[in-house]
Design a protein around this motif. Structure first.
Motif: not given
Length: 450
Positions: A45-61, A174-183
């Protein structure tokens, strides 16, 4: 697991402090077939900034921190996209590094600070039935949509609150809010696009489900065969357990016999020591018997020498008798010569008579008038015979008691006297002195031991 020399960055931060809505995992199966590679789909999502050391792991519940991962892959950085829009990503986990049990696991996106930014629904690594596949497909889609709707509602509420705050604070916002709504609008369009993709994937999964149903029929036949094999194995197991019980009982019997044998071995060991002592005693007695036998051998040598002396005496006695006979003949010849000489005196002349009247020296004893040709030699032989007889007479002495016997004693009497001092073995005819009766008894005992 990704074959890199670096370990993934982790932290000891617990679940409560993590943000699971910044990365959304898509198309997560409820079951993955063991032995095959799996693809992991997720949305940044747009709420995260990917970085070079990010990883995806498999975890036991049930994991507590990001250090509890089972395996991991480095998350690729998105390329050619803006940071204010959602990005679709995927990575592939190789079958070699995947879990081999049927526990529940889930995907987690972890940034380079060791913080969890997104987690998937649980899944398992096993073969599922047709009903399970249908449930996986339906429930997985619903759960993903609910998670996305929840995220959207949360973000919408945040945006509304932020919009209200900005309207109250300043009209310029208001303009910033419009931009947010556009996003937000762009984000909704992205979600619609993702939904369409999910529908396509759903159709693909339905086809796969049909194929898996066909495979399930084949697996049913294999399952029947496995059940039959299990039944045979169970029968063999019961048979082997029976044999094992019999073997254990037999082993108990053998152990009891071993204990009995050990006791017998101890008793035999004691008996062996007793026999060893007896053997030592017998060796000592044997040594004494050898000494006694040596003495007996010496006695036999003396008896043999005595017999030889006796034989020599008999030979000398026979020679003496021959010499006596010769002397008797010589005496007879001498008497004839004397008679012939007397006749010759009567017919001789007067001068011869006068000469005859003169004393005539008598011949020496044992000699002849004209000389005995055997005188010197025979007398020497007689002397030698006399000396031999004297020597034989000196032999007539008992070797046991040193008693001396006269020369004219019978040989049988002398031998009987010597025999009265001896004890003769009835088995081997060996002779022993009566004074050594104990040696004689030991000798008889040795014959009994043989």
């Amino acid at each position: 697991m990704d074959e890199t020399s670096d370990e993934p960055p982790t932290s000891a931060v617990f679940l409560d402090n993590c943000h699971f809505s910044q990365v959304v995992f898509n198309n997560v199966e409820k079951f993955y077939i063991p032995g095959g590679d799996i693809n992991c789909y997720y949305t940044l999502t747009q709420n995260i900034v990917p970085r070079g050391k990010d990883w995806v792991g498999i975890f036991r519940v049930g994991w507590k921190t990001t250090r509890d991962y089972y395996t991991f892959m480095w998350a690729p950085l998105p390329s050619g996209t803006r940071s204010d829009t959602a990005v679709q990503q995927q990575i592939q986990f190789k079958a070699y590094y995947l879990p081999k049990d049927d526990e529940y696991y889930q995907f987690c996106y972890v940034d380079q600070d060791g913080m969890v930014r997104g987690a998937s629904v649980p899944f398992q690594f096993r073969v599922d039935t047709e009903d399970d596949i249908l449930v996986v497909t339906t429930e997985g889609e619903v759960e993903e949509l609910e998670l996305q709707n929840k995220t959207l509602r949360k973000e919408n509420e945040e945006l509304k609150a932020s919009c209200a705050s900005l309207q109250k604070q300043n009209i310029d916002l208001q303009e910033e809010l419009n931009k947010t709504q556009e996003l937000q609008k762009n984000h909704l369009e992205c979600l619609r696009s993702n939904t369409e993709k999910l529908e396509l994937e759903l159709n693909s999964l339905k086809k796969e489900n049909k194929h898996l149903k066909e495979l399930d029929d084949c697996r049913g036949e294999e399952l029947d065969q496995l059940k039959e094999q299990i039944k045979n194995v169970t029968f063999d197991k019961e048979h082997l357990e029976t044999r094992l019980k019999t073997a254990l009982d037999h082993m108990d019997q053998l152990q009891a016999q071993v204990l009995i044998y050990q006791k017998e071995a101890e008793s035999l060991s004691h008996l062996d020591r007793d026999k060893t002592e007896q053997l030592e005693n017998l060796k000592e007695e044997n040594r004494q018997l050898r000494m006694t036998r040596t003495q007996q051998q010496q006695n036999r040598d003396l008896m043999k020498e005595l017999r030889e002396q006796k034989h020599l005496f008999q030979i000398l006695q026979a020679k003496k008798n021959e010499v006596d006979e010769e002397n008797q003949k010589l005496r007879e010849e001498n008497d004839e010569l004397l008679r012939y000489l007397s006749q010759t005196r009567e017919v001789s002349s007067s001068s011869v008579v006068s000469e005859a009247r003169a004393p005539i020296p008598a011949p020496e004893a044992g000699g002849l008038l004209f000389g005995n040709p055997y005188c010197g030699a025979n007398l020497g032989a007689g002397a030698n015979l006399g000396a031999g007889a004297a020597d034989v007479a000196s032999i007539r002495k008992c070797p046991m008691c040193d008693e001396v016997f006269p020369e004219d004693i019978e040989t049988s009497q002398y031998a009987s006297h010597v025999q009265s001092h001896l004890l003769e073995c009835p088995l081997c005819s060996e002779a022993f002195e009566k004074s050594k009766k104990q040696v004689f008894d030991d000798h008889i005992l040795c014959h009994g031991l043989e």
